[in-house]
Design an enzyme around this catalytic site. Structure first.
Site, PDB file in Angstrom:
ATOM      1  N   GLY A 221       0.797  -1.219   0.000  1.00 20.61           N
ATOM      2  CA  GLY A 221       0.000   0.000   0.000  1.00 20.61           C
ATOM      3  C   GLY A 221       0.829   1.269   0.000  1.00 20.61           C
ATOM      4  O   GLY A 221       1.984   1.273  -0.440  1.00 20.61           O
ATOM      5  N   ASP A 248       3.445   5.729 -11.430  1.00 21.18           N
ATOM      6  CA  ASP A 248       3.018   6.867 -12.259  1.00 21.18           C
ATOM      7  C   ASP A 248       1.505   7.065 -12.150  1.00 21.18           C
ATOM      8  O   ASP A 248       1.023   8.211 -12.159  1.00 21.18           O
ATOM      9  CB  ASP A 248       3.426   6.636 -13.720  1.00 21.18           C
ATOM     10  CG  ASP A 248       4.915   6.384 -13.850  1.00 21.18           C
ATOM     11  OD1 ASP A 248       5.681   6.940 -13.037  1.00 21.18           O
ATOM     12  OD2 ASP A 248       5.320   5.615 -14.742  1.00 21.18           O
TER      13      ASP A 248
HETATM   14  O1  F1X Z   1      14.522   5.998 -15.772  1.00 17.30           O
HETATM   15  P1  F1X Z   1      13.341   6.700 -15.137  1.00 17.30           P
HETATM   16  O2  F1X Z   1      13.126   8.051 -15.737  1.00 17.30           O
HETATM   17  O3  F1X Z   1      13.410   6.727 -13.648  1.00 17.30           O
HETATM   18  O4  F1X Z   1      12.076   5.809 -15.437  1.00 17.30           O
HETATM   19  C1  F1X Z   1      11.674   5.559 -16.736  1.00 17.30           C
HETATM   20  C2  F1X Z   1      10.741   4.397 -16.742  1.00 17.30           C
HETATM   21  O5  F1X Z   1      11.444   3.185 -16.562  1.00 17.30           O
HETATM   22  O6  F1X Z   1       9.781   4.473 -15.721  1.00 17.30           O
HETATM   23  C3  F1X Z   1       8.500   4.170 -16.242  1.00 17.30           C
HETATM   24  C4  F1X Z   1       7.731   3.408 -15.241  1.00 17.30           C
HETATM   25  O7  F1X Z   1       7.544   4.199 -14.095  1.00 17.30           O
HETATM   26  C5  F1X Z   1       8.750   3.532 -17.569  1.00 17.30           C
HETATM   27  O8  F1X Z   1       7.659   3.631 -18.441  1.00 17.30           O
HETATM   28  C6  F1X Z   1       9.857   4.426 -17.973  1.00 17.30           C
HETATM   29  O9  F1X Z   1      10.437   4.320 -19.145  1.00 17.30           O
END
Ligand code: F1X
Length: 306
Positions: A221, A248
């Site tokens: 969580g 995200d």
């Molecule tokens: O390398 P960063 O910028 O930390 O993360 C990039 C990433 O791995 O995170 C996402 C998932 O959260 C993927 O879609 C993306 O490409």
């Protein structure tokens, strides 16, 4: 609209394989290529919820063109800055047999000073239309370590609240931009203080400039800590699927709540936990399962702690 900035976007490649065998050869059943990077995923989730967004990102090279083509076909509103270095790729291998994801992430290409200034200019030009700024993801090598703080400062000049989702030095340096909310995960919290004391790490992030901290702990969580209190929200069950992008979806929920004014924290936490869970059931980062979101919302448990 909610403006998301992705300083280090990617062409996200996802391979679905029956089983990942380290050192072996495996054939993919499905291959997906789509515009990615954390801020792009946040914009995609918000767009699917009907929330107006603008995704701002640098693009370069043939993979940068592939990113733009995919954004065009997805219907996301975006504004790009052309850069000389090619857009990086990330590769996620989803193994269906044991429901694991393995992510290989390229570092990205250094932006020139002129390219970085151009990205800031785009944000400066559009921030007046935004209700919230989201600055998300890693920084490409050679970008200023306080890049997120510079972006957040543009929002602050317009009284626009911001959400920061990054890790390591860029997270600590980004706090100077006084984000309304930061969203670390358990590993990122451990990096902050070098030990496994999440509440202490969350408090440290608040002391260093974050208004509130919403931390994600995977299937266990999420916790929110702000001046009004601390809450823990737990999903109704743990799910198998593709957890890439679950954070995200949570950031999308935080931004959506901030756009509505001062958040009701327990309500915000309930929704971000349900959004994260529904993202695990989406096949790709940036997807959510809308039916599961509605079903999970009333099933999330929220309690005030400490
Ligand atoms: O390398 P960063 O910028 O930390 O993360 C990039 C990433 O791995 O995170 C996402 C998932 O959260 C993927 O879609 C993306 O490409």
């Amino acid at each position: 609209m909610i403006l998301t900035v992705t300083p280090n976007p990617a062409l996200d490649v996802t391979y679905r394989v029956p089983r990942l065998v380290p050192g072996g050869v495996v054939k993919a059943d499905r291959v997906y290529r789509r515009a990615g990077g954390k801020g792009v995923n946040v914009a995609r989730v918000l767009h699917s919820l009907g929330v107006p967004t603008l995704a701002v990102l640098p693009v370069g090279g043939s993979d940068g063109r592939a990113v733009v083509e995919e954004l065009d076909s997805s219907g996301l509103a975006y504004q790009t800055v052309e850069v000389a270095g090619p857009t990086r790729r990330t590769v996620t291998v989803v193994s269906t047999a044991d429901s694991t994801e393995t992510l290989v992430s390229e570092p990205g290409e250094p932006p020139s000073d002129v390219e970085w200034a151009a990205l800031l200019d785009v944000v400066r030009g559009r921030i007046g239309e935004a209700s919230v700024l989201v600055s998300s993801g890693s920084l490409p090598p050679g970008a200023p370590v306080d890049a997120h703080a510079q972006l957040l400062a543009l929002a602050a000049e317009h009284g626009v609240p911001s959400v920061l989702d990054t890790s390591g030095e860029p997270l600590l340096a980004g706090l100077a931009g006084r984000p309304a909310v930061v969203k670390p995960n358990a590993d990122e919290l451990r990096q902050v203080i070098g030990s496994d004391e999440p509440l202490r790490a969350m408090e440290m992030l608040r002391d260093a400039g974050a208004g509130a901290v919403v931390a994600s702990f995977g299937a266990r969580g999420m916790m929110a800590r702000c001046a009004d209190g601390t809450w823990l929200a737990t999903p109704s069950r743990s799910l198998t699927g593709n957890a890439t992008g679950a954070g995200d979806a949570a950031v999308a929920g935080i931004a959506e709540a901030l756009a509505g004014g001062t958040p009701d924290w327990p309500g915000l936490l309930r929704r971000v936990v349900a959004l994260s869970a529904s993202a695990v059931l989406g096949p790709l980062a940036g997807d959510i399962d809308h039916a599961y979101l509605e079903a999970e919302l009333p099933a999330v448990t929220v309690e005030e702690i400490g």
